[in-house]
Design an enzyme around this catalytic site. Structure first.
Site, PDB file in Angstrom:
ATOM      1  N   GLU A  43       0.851  -1.198   0.000  1.00 29.72           N
ATOM      2  CA  GLU A  43       0.000   0.000   0.000  1.00 29.72           C
ATOM      3  C   GLU A  43       0.887   1.250   0.000  1.00 29.72           C
ATOM      4  O   GLU A  43       2.032   1.212   0.462  1.00 29.72           O
ATOM      5  CB  GLU A  43      -0.894  -0.076   1.243  1.00 29.72           C
ATOM      6  N   ASP A  44       0.339   2.337  -0.531  1.00 32.75           N
ATOM      7  CA  ASP A  44       1.120   3.581  -0.553  1.00 32.75           C
ATOM      8  C   ASP A  44       1.184   4.245   0.820  1.00 32.75           C
ATOM      9  O   ASP A  44       2.245   4.656   1.272  1.00 32.75           O
ATOM     10  CB  ASP A  44       0.572   4.564  -1.613  1.00 32.75           C
ATOM     11  N   ARG A  51       1.428  11.691  -9.258  1.00 29.93           N
ATOM     12  CA  ARG A  51       1.857  10.330  -8.930  1.00 29.93           C
ATOM     13  C   ARG A  51       3.245  10.042  -9.492  1.00 29.93           C
ATOM     14  O   ARG A  51       3.989   9.231  -8.960  1.00 29.93           O
ATOM     15  CB  ARG A  51       0.890   9.304  -9.536  1.00 29.93           C
ATOM     16  N   PHE A  79      -0.476  16.407   3.897  1.00 28.14           N
ATOM     17  CA  PHE A  79      -0.908  15.747   2.664  1.00 28.14           C
ATOM     18  C   PHE A  79       0.280  15.643   1.720  1.00 28.14           C
ATOM     19  O   PHE A  79       0.897  16.643   1.363  1.00 28.14           O
ATOM     20  CB  PHE A  79      -2.074  16.492   2.003  1.00 28.14           C
ATOM     21  N   ASP A 132      -3.542   5.937   6.497  1.00 30.40           N
ATOM     22  CA  ASP A 132      -3.969   7.204   7.067  1.00 30.40           C
ATOM     23  C   ASP A 132      -4.918   6.880   8.225  1.00 30.40           C
ATOM     24  O   ASP A 132      -4.460   6.599   9.331  1.00 30.40           O
ATOM     25  CB  ASP A 132      -4.631   7.989   5.921  1.00 30.40           C
TER      26      ASP A 132
HETATM   27  P1  IMP Z   1      -7.290   5.281   4.951  1.00 36.64           P
HETATM   28  O1  IMP Z   1      -6.084   4.707   5.667  1.00 36.64           O
HETATM   29  O2  IMP Z   1      -8.427   4.339   4.837  1.00 36.64           O
HETATM   30  O3  IMP Z   1      -7.688   6.612   5.542  1.00 36.64           O
HETATM   31  O4  IMP Z   1      -6.972   5.599   3.442  1.00 36.64           O
HETATM   32  C1  IMP Z   1      -5.745   5.671   2.942  1.00 36.64           C
HETATM   33  C2  IMP Z   1      -5.844   6.112   1.493  1.00 36.64           C
HETATM   34  O5  IMP Z   1      -6.122   7.519   1.425  1.00 36.64           O
HETATM   35  C3  IMP Z   1      -4.497   5.912   0.834  1.00 36.64           C
HETATM   36  O6  IMP Z   1      -4.393   4.656   0.231  1.00 36.64           O
HETATM   37  C4  IMP Z   1      -4.451   7.059  -0.141  1.00 36.64           C
HETATM   38  O7  IMP Z   1      -5.048   6.667  -1.346  1.00 36.64           O
HETATM   39  C5  IMP Z   1      -5.262   8.147   0.506  1.00 36.64           C
HETATM   40  N1  IMP Z   1      -4.383   9.111   1.227  1.00 36.64           N
HETATM   41  C6  IMP Z   1      -4.287   9.275   2.567  1.00 36.64           C
HETATM   42  N2  IMP Z   1      -3.384  10.227   2.881  1.00 36.64           N
HETATM   43  C7  IMP Z   1      -2.897  10.677   1.704  1.00 36.64           C
HETATM   44  C8  IMP Z   1      -1.889  11.669   1.351  1.00 36.64           C
HETATM   45  O8  IMP Z   1      -1.266  12.336   2.187  1.00 36.64           O
HETATM   46  N3  IMP Z   1      -1.667  11.834   0.020  1.00 36.64           N
HETATM   47  C9  IMP Z   1      -2.319  11.133  -0.941  1.00 36.64           C
HETATM   48  N4  IMP Z   1      -3.239  10.193  -0.664  1.00 36.64           N
HETATM   49  C10 IMP Z   1      -3.534   9.966   0.656  1.00 36.64           C
HETATM   50 MG    MG Z   2      -3.987   3.814  -1.526  1.00 38.32          MG
END
Ligand code: IMP
Ligand code: MG
Length: 176
Positions: free
Chosen positions: A97-98, A163, A150, A101
């Protein structure tokens, strides 16, 4: 609004960390076959570069999910937009995963994959923003822990852009 991007993690720092993460994975799996699952789209760059450093036999797979975000009624559920095309039963799965959050997407995705009986299931994330966590997620491999900002680049987008940057930066917005 003018968008400004300030470098947070340089290309060379990313490359060094990729070497370290792959070394840890190679040591942990000791030649066993690894089934990498990339969460689209943000995880693509990371999975590709990481996989080139993995010395175990490795196969590459993709999933696309969307989370319903903070909505009051359906908070924390994910919708599978594109699923894996085969069974993961008995496989050594690593989800790539990238960024984590709130953790909502990953906690639901890991539960879904666990119910499909893989031999093992681990999570490897490039970035972790622990300050924003709402759902608990066990992370096995983390590239970098970052503050609550962000970020874009190296797979991460703002409105689908940036990206393709080869570094990770914090995006901010200024009046023109
Ligand atoms: P969460 O952990 O369910 O809140 O979602 C995470 C997803 O939100 C990641 O896979 C990203 O696609 C997106 N995301 C969260 N923070 C960032 C950021 O700082 N930059 C770009 N995408 C983000
Ligand atoms: Mg993602």
């Amino acid at each position: 609004m003018k968008e400004k991007i300030e470098t947070l993690i340089s290309t060379s720092a990313i490359e060094k960390r990729l070497d370290e993460l792959a070394e840890a994975i190679n040591n942990d799996y000791k030649g066993e076959e690894i089934y990498l699952v990339c969460v689209l789209k943000g995880g693509v760059f990371f999975m590709v570069d990481l996989s080139k450093r993995i010395t175990c036999p490795v196969t590459l797979h993709f999933m696309d999910v969307s989370s319903y975000g903070d909505g009051t009624e359906s908070s924390g559920h994910i919708k599978v937009l594109m699923d894996l095309d085969e069974s993961i039963e008995g496989k050594n799965v690593i989800v790539v995963e990238d960024i984590i959050d709130s953790g909502r997407t990953l906690s639901h995705l890991l539960n879904l994959l666990k119910s499909r009986n893989p031999k093992s299931l681990k999570l490897c994330t490039l970035l972790d923003k622990p300050d924003r966590r709402v759902s608990h997620v066990d992370v096995d491999y983390t590239g970098f822990t970052i503050p609550d900002a962000f970020v874009v680049g190296y797979g991460l987008d703002y409105a689908q852009r940036y990206r393709n940057l080869n570094y990770i930066g914090v995006i901010s917005f200024e009046e023109e």
